[in-house]
Write an enzyme that holds these catalytic residues in place. Sequence first.
Site, PDB file in Angstrom:
ATOM      1  N   ASN A  10      21.842 -27.226 -24.247  1.00  0.00           N
ATOM      2  CA  ASN A  10      20.961 -26.963 -25.385  1.00  0.00           C
ATOM      3  C   ASN A  10      19.689 -27.760 -25.155  1.00  0.00           C
ATOM      4  O   ASN A  10      19.701 -28.986 -25.232  1.00  0.00           O
ATOM      5  CB  ASN A  10      21.652 -27.418 -26.681  1.00  0.00           C
ATOM      6  N   TRP A  11      18.621 -27.042 -24.876  1.00  0.00           N
ATOM      7  CA  TRP A  11      17.377 -27.744 -24.523  1.00  0.00           C
ATOM      8  C   TRP A  11      16.624 -28.257 -25.745  1.00  0.00           C
ATOM      9  O   TRP A  11      15.647 -28.992 -25.604  1.00  0.00           O
ATOM     10  CB  TRP A  11      16.484 -26.826 -23.687  1.00  0.00           C
ATOM     11  N   LYS A  12      16.993 -27.823 -26.918  1.00  0.00           N
ATOM     12  CA  LYS A  12      16.305 -28.255 -28.147  1.00  0.00           C
ATOM     13  C   LYS A  12      14.787 -28.015 -28.002  1.00  0.00           C
ATOM     14  O   LYS A  12      14.398 -27.010 -27.419  1.00  0.00           O
ATOM     15  CB  LYS A  12      16.595 -29.724 -28.452  1.00  0.00           C
ATOM     16  N   HIS A  96      23.501 -25.475 -35.386  1.00  0.00           N
ATOM     17  CA  HIS A  96      23.415 -26.796 -34.748  1.00  0.00           C
ATOM     18  C   HIS A  96      23.103 -27.832 -35.833  1.00  0.00           C
ATOM     19  O   HIS A  96      22.365 -27.547 -36.782  1.00  0.00           O
ATOM     20  CB  HIS A  96      22.318 -26.793 -33.679  1.00  0.00           C
ATOM     21  N   GLU A  98      21.138 -30.189 -36.018  1.00  0.00           N
ATOM     22  CA  GLU A  98      19.711 -30.449 -36.283  1.00  0.00           C
ATOM     23  C   GLU A  98      19.121 -29.366 -37.182  1.00  0.00           C
ATOM     24  O   GLU A  98      18.236 -29.645 -37.998  1.00  0.00           O
ATOM     25  CB  GLU A  98      18.956 -30.577 -34.943  1.00  0.00           C
ATOM     26  N   GLU A 168      30.809 -30.645 -32.581  1.00  0.00           N
ATOM     27  CA  GLU A 168      29.818 -31.674 -32.293  1.00  0.00           C
ATOM     28  C   GLU A 168      29.753 -32.670 -33.445  1.00  0.00           C
ATOM     29  O   GLU A 168      29.065 -32.415 -34.451  1.00  0.00           O
ATOM     30  CB  GLU A 168      28.437 -31.043 -32.107  1.00  0.00           C
ATOM     31  N   GLY A 174      23.086 -37.190 -29.286  1.00  0.00           N
ATOM     32  CA  GLY A 174      21.874 -37.909 -28.877  1.00  0.00           C
ATOM     33  C   GLY A 174      21.929 -39.398 -29.140  1.00  0.00           C
ATOM     34  O   GLY A 174      20.903 -40.080 -29.066  1.00  0.00           O
ATOM     35  N   SER A 214      26.619 -36.479 -26.682  1.00  0.00           N
ATOM     36  CA  SER A 214      26.414 -37.479 -25.636  1.00  0.00           C
ATOM     37  C   SER A 214      27.283 -37.253 -24.405  1.00  0.00           C
ATOM     38  O   SER A 214      27.769 -38.213 -23.790  1.00  0.00           O
ATOM     39  CB  SER A 214      26.616 -38.890 -26.207  1.00  0.00           C
ATOM     40  N   GLY A 235      23.110 -31.700 -24.598  1.00  0.00           N
ATOM     41  CA  GLY A 235      21.672 -31.755 -24.867  1.00  0.00           C
ATOM     42  C   GLY A 235      20.934 -32.453 -23.738  1.00  0.00           C
ATOM     43  O   GLY A 235      20.616 -31.859 -22.709  1.00  0.00           O
ATOM     44  N   GLY A 236      20.701 -33.749 -23.921  1.00  0.00           N
ATOM     45  CA  GLY A 236      19.872 -34.539 -23.002  1.00  0.00           C
ATOM     46  C   GLY A 236      20.189 -34.363 -21.526  1.00  0.00           C
ATOM     47  O   GLY A 236      19.274 -34.245 -20.699  1.00  0.00           O
TER      48      GLY A 236
HETATM   49  C1  PEP Z   1      23.409 -31.157 -28.563  1.00  0.00           C
HETATM   50  O1  PEP Z   1      22.207 -31.036 -28.681  1.00  0.00           O
HETATM   51  O2  PEP Z   1      24.138 -30.231 -28.951  1.00  0.00           O
HETATM   52  C2  PEP Z   1      23.945 -32.385 -27.980  1.00  0.00           C
HETATM   53  C3  PEP Z   1      25.234 -32.525 -27.919  1.00  0.00           C
HETATM   54  O3  PEP Z   1      23.029 -33.328 -27.548  1.00  0.00           O
HETATM   55  P1  PEP Z   1      23.343 -34.619 -26.609  1.00  0.00           P
HETATM   56  O4  PEP Z   1      24.188 -34.126 -25.464  1.00  0.00           O
HETATM   57  O5  PEP Z   1      22.021 -35.086 -26.181  1.00  0.00           O
HETATM   58  O6  PEP Z   1      24.101 -35.580 -27.462  1.00  0.00           O
END
Ligand code: PEP
Length: 251
Positions: A10-12, A96, A98, A168, A174, A214, A235-236
Amino acid sequence: MARTKLIFGNWKMNNTLAQAEVFCKEAESISALAEKKGVEAGVAPTYLSLAYVASHKAGLNVYAEEVHYADHGAFTGNVSVGMVKEAGATGSLVGHSERRAYEKETDFDCNLRIKALLKAGMGAMYCVGETQKEFDQGWTKDIIESQISTGLLGVSEKDLGLVTIAYEPVWSIGTGKNASEAIAEDICGYIRSLIEKKYSEAAANKIRILYGGSVKPINIHGYLAQEDVDGALVGGASLTSDSFKELIENI
Ligand code: PEP
């Protein structure tokens, strides 16, 4: 039934079109690596690079990060299922945390989005998870139960084939504060039991349930080794092709 593990990025609001182009130069080698490891891989880029990534995906799954539930109309700033389909996406993330936190999306909104995607034959990756406060109070399973039952209202068992669930925990996204493998397994298994109760054992055995929060190359293996964890939403660590490859390498 063996479920193929899925690693989804997920590039956000990251990766410009130029950065997406750099990533896509490695799409073929990411896909080849995924195939070698017997897993599937995919990414959800921003709308602005969706069409580019979809046409240079080389075997990767490409989802939008979000869709509106209406076909078209007076929804300034939103994008419809038909539009992301035309751009080459085969599905979208839904709910999501966010989007829930900043755009005030509810489980009912998620339900409408999921149904709009399924009606178009598109995949829906439905994100669920509890906040830190809910976790501290011991409410995780109650929260998950209500997110699943509302989000999947009116979704048939046949259409459920297009749905992936991503567990999640909001407190782990994050933050570098991972849920333990035991928590991930417990909650993914719990979600599977909810699917069995609502649909059937066959549906529960078939649906993919991912863990997200994470996930990094260093810890991905432990999550994917869990029986009920069918992959990771990342994500990251999914933003560059090098890091994405490292995730797959470490499975
Ligand atoms: C996400 O954006 O769904 C996520 C899990 O981010 P991260 O891996 O950065 O925690």
